[in-house]
Motif scaffolding. Structure first.
Motif, PDB file in Angstrom:
ATOM      1  N   ILE A 184       0.830  -1.205   0.000  1.00 15.10           N
ATOM      2  CA  ILE A 184       0.000   0.000   0.000  1.00 15.10           C
ATOM      3  C   ILE A 184       0.864   1.254   0.000  1.00 15.10           C
ATOM      4  O   ILE A 184       0.701   2.156  -0.837  1.00 15.10           O
ATOM      5  CB  ILE A 184      -0.935  -0.004   1.230  1.00 15.10           C
ATOM      6  CG1 ILE A 184      -1.965  -1.138   1.110  1.00 15.10           C
ATOM      7  CG2 ILE A 184      -1.647   1.333   1.368  1.00 15.10           C
ATOM      8  CD1 ILE A 184      -2.799  -1.326   2.358  1.00 15.10           C
ATOM      9  N   VAL A 185       1.810   1.325   0.916  1.00 15.16           N
ATOM     10  CA  VAL A 185       2.586   2.553   1.107  1.00 15.16           C
ATOM     11  C   VAL A 185       3.567   2.786  -0.029  1.00 15.16           C
ATOM     12  O   VAL A 185       3.683   3.898  -0.561  1.00 15.16           O
ATOM     13  CB  VAL A 185       3.318   2.510   2.467  1.00 15.16           C
ATOM     14  CG1 VAL A 185       4.226   3.713   2.621  1.00 15.16           C
ATOM     15  CG2 VAL A 185       2.307   2.440   3.610  1.00 15.16           C
ATOM     16  N   HIS A 188       1.774   3.956  -3.466  1.00 19.75           N
ATOM     17  CA  HIS A 188       1.135   5.272  -3.426  1.00 19.75           C
ATOM     18  C   HIS A 188       2.138   6.377  -3.118  1.00 19.75           C
ATOM     19  O   HIS A 188       2.068   7.465  -3.692  1.00 19.75           O
ATOM     20  CB  HIS A 188       0.002   5.271  -2.398  1.00 19.75           C
ATOM     21  CG  HIS A 188      -1.160   4.408  -2.798  1.00 19.75           C
ATOM     22  ND1 HIS A 188      -1.217   3.066  -2.534  1.00 19.75           N
ATOM     23  CD2 HIS A 188      -2.311   4.711  -3.463  1.00 19.75           C
ATOM     24  CE1 HIS A 188      -2.360   2.570  -2.995  1.00 19.75           C
ATOM     25  NE2 HIS A 188      -3.039   3.545  -3.568  1.00 19.75           N
ATOM     26  N   THR A 220      -4.506   9.952  -5.086  1.00 18.70           N
ATOM     27  CA  THR A 220      -3.672   8.832  -4.662  1.00 18.70           C
ATOM     28  C   THR A 220      -3.647   8.698  -3.152  1.00 18.70           C
ATOM     29  O   THR A 220      -3.744   7.595  -2.605  1.00 18.70           O
ATOM     30  CB  THR A 220      -2.237   9.013  -5.193  1.00 18.70           C
ATOM     31  OG1 THR A 220      -2.273   9.125  -6.620  1.00 18.70           O
ATOM     32  CG2 THR A 220      -1.360   7.837  -4.809  1.00 18.70           C
ATOM     33  N   SER A 221      -3.501   9.821  -2.453  1.00 19.83           N
ATOM     34  CA  SER A 221      -3.484   9.757  -0.988  1.00 19.83           C
ATOM     35  C   SER A 221      -4.826   9.294  -0.444  1.00 19.83           C
ATOM     36  O   SER A 221      -4.894   8.559   0.542  1.00 19.83           O
ATOM     37  CB  SER A 221      -3.113  11.120  -0.405  1.00 19.83           C
ATOM     38  OG  SER A 221      -4.043  12.110  -0.829  1.00 19.83           O
ATOM     39  N   ALA A 224      -4.926   5.602  -0.861  1.00 19.16           N
ATOM     40  CA  ALA A 224      -4.058   4.961   0.128  1.00 19.16           C
ATOM     41  C   ALA A 224      -4.724   4.927   1.498  1.00 19.16           C
ATOM     42  O   ALA A 224      -4.667   3.923   2.215  1.00 19.16           O
ATOM     43  CB  ALA A 224      -2.718   5.687   0.204  1.00 19.16           C
TER      44      ALA A 224
END
Length: 403
Positions: A184-185, A188, A220-221, A224
Motif C-alpha cells: 500500500i505505502v 502510493h 492517490t493519498s 491509500a
C-alpha cells in the motif's frame, strides 16, 4: 480457589500421618506390640517428609525408607509406617530417570523382604506371600510413577508445540501485515513523490500542470487512506463475544463502519491512470473473457501488478510499460514489462529478486499455488510474469477478506 502443589503435598503428609497413627492403635488387636513414643516418632519421620517430596524426591525417599527400616528393626507392625516410602517411590518414578526409579523400587522390595525375614511379616502371611508383595507393590507404584512421568512429558511437549504454533502464527501474521503495508505505502508514496516533485518544478511556469499533479496527489493519498482503513478495520474487527448482547454495536457504542472493498482486477485501469499521471506511459491490455474470481486471488494479482509498476517508477522512470492480463479457463496470467528506456544506472544496485517487494510477490504467489518469474529481458527492460490457477465458477459470494 486453586491449591498450590506444595500445600497439597503438606496435606497429603498430614493425612498419611493421621492414618498411620489411627492404624497404630490397632496394633495390639492384630497381635503386634503396642506403639510407644519412639514408635510414633518413627512413624512421623517416615511419613511427614513426603511434604517436600517434589523438591527432593530421592532424598525424601531414602530418608523415609531408612526410617521405615528402623521401625521394622524395632519390631513394630510394619504396615503402620509403610505409606511414606511407598508414596515417595511413586514420586521418584514420576520425576526421576527410569534407572534411578528402578533402583528405588528394588530397595523398597528388599525392605519388604527384610521385614519378612525378621518375622515381622507386613502382610501377616507366609514367606511366599511376602515375596509376592515385595515384587507386586513396588512394581505397581513404579509403573504408576512412569505413567505419570510420561503424561507430564506429553503435556509439556504439547505446551511447547502450542507455543511454537502460536509463535509461527504471529510471525506469519506480522509478515502478512508488513507485506500489505509495503504494497500500500510503497506504490502510493512513489506516485505522490513523483507528482510532488513535478508540481514543485512547474508551479510557476505551468500552473495547470501543477494543479493536475496536485489532483493526482489528492486522489492517490485518498486511495491509500481507504486501503489503510480497510486493513485496520480487519485488524480491529472484534470477536463475536465482544459485541453487546442487544445489538451489533461495539462496546464503545460507535456504529460499525464497513471496510472499503478489497482491491481487485477491476481497478487495474485506475492504477494504470495513476502511474501514467506520474510520467510512466502504461499500456493496459486485457484478453480473454473477464470474470469474477475469488477476492483473495484478485488481490494477489492486483498487488503483484502494483509492486511491478512501483518498481518501474523507482528504477526506470519514463520507460514504457505494458500490463497484459489474460483470462484463461483454468488460470489467469498477468505480465508487466518495460522497455528499459528510462532506466538510470545506480552505483549500488541490489541483485534481482533481493528486495522486499519481490519477496512479497513470491510469498503471495505461493499462497495461491501460482508461479512467478522476474528478471531482465533479453532485448532490454524488465519483465514480471504471474500465473495463478483459478476456476471459472469462482465468484464474489464468498469471503470478501483477503486470505
Amino acid at each position: 480457589m486453586r491449591i498450590r502443589p506444595s500445600y497439597t503435598d503438606a496435606l497429603t503428609a498430614l493425612a498419611q500421618t493421621g492414618v498411620a497413627v489411627s492404624l497404630g492403635r490397632e496394633a495390639v488387636s492384630q497381635g503386634w506390640p503396642r506403639l510407644d513414643l519412639a514408635a510414633y516418632l518413627l512413624v512421623g519421620l517416615a511419613t511427614l517428609p513426603v511434604a517436600v517430596r517434589a523438591k527432593a524426591p530421592v532424598a525424601v525417599y531414602l530418608f523415609t525408607l531408612a526410617m521405615w527400616g528402623g521401625y521394622i528393626t524395632a519390631g513394630y507392625w510394619p504396615v503402620v509406617s509403610c505409606f511414606g516410602p511407598m508414596l515417595a517411590l511413586y514420586t521418584v518414578a514420576a520425576l526421576r530417570p527410569v534407572r534411578t526409579s528402578a533402583v528405588a523400587a528394588a530397595l523398597l522390595g528388599a525392605t519388604w523382604v527384610y521385614a519378612g525375614l525378621l518375622g515381622n511379616d507386613p502382610g501377616g502371611g507366609s514367606m511366599a506371600t511376602v515375596l509376592a508383595q515385595a515384587v507386586v507393590f513396588p512394581a505397581v507404584l513404579w509403573r504408576f510413577g512412569l505413567v505419570a512421568r510420561r503424561s507430564s512429558e506429553l503435556a509439556r511437549e504439547l505446551r511447547r508445540e502450542r507455543d511454537e504454533r502460536a509463535r509461527r502464527e504471529i510471525a506469519a501474521e506480522r509478515a502478512r501485515i508488513a507485506r500489505e503495508l509495503h504494497d500500500i505505502v510503497a506504490h502510493h508514496m512513489s506516485v505522490i513523490s513523483v507528482q510532488a516533485g513535478l508540481a514543485g518544478y512547474v508551479f510557476d511556469s505551468a500552473p495547470a500542470t501543477a494543479r493536475t499533479a496536485l489532483g493526482t496527489i489528492s486522489a492517490t493519498s485518498s486511495e491509500a487512506l481507504d486501503e489503510l482503513r480497510r486493513m485496520l478495520s480487519l485488524l480491529r474487527e472484534p470477536d463475536p463475544g465482544e459485541r453487546q448482547e442487544g445489538g451489533g454495536l461495539p462496546a464503545d457504542g460507535a456504529a460499525a463502519v464497513p471496510p472499503p472493498p478489497v482491491p481487485g482486477l477491476s481497478r487495474l485501469g485506475a492504477m494504470a491512470d495513476r502511474v501514467r499521471a506520474a510520467g510512466v506511459p502504461v499500456d493496459l491490455r486485457i484478453t480473454g473473457e473477464p470474470r469474477d474470481l475469488a477476492p483473495g486471488l484478485e488481490l494477489c494479482a492486483y498487488r503483484v501488478t502494483q509492486e511491478a509498476l512501483t518498481n518501474v517508477l523507482k528504477h526506470a522512470p519514463g520507460a514504457r510499460v505494458t500490463v497484459a492480463l489474460d483470462y484463461r479457463p483454468a488460470h489467469i496470467t498477468v505480465t508487466v514489462t518495460d522497455d528499459g528506456a528510462g532506466r538510470r544506472p545506480a552505483p549500488a544496485k541490489a541483485p534481482p529478486g533481493s528486495g522486499h517487494g519481490l519477496i512479497g510477490m513470491r510469498e503471495r504467489t505461493r499462497l495461491y499455488g501460482g508461479s512467478l518469474s522476474t528478471g531482465p529481458r533479453g532485448h532490454g527492460g524488465y519483465a514480471v510474469s504471474l500465473t495463478l490457477p483459478t476456476s471459472a465458477r469462482a465468484g464474489r459470494s464468498g469471503d470478501d477478506r483477503p486470505a
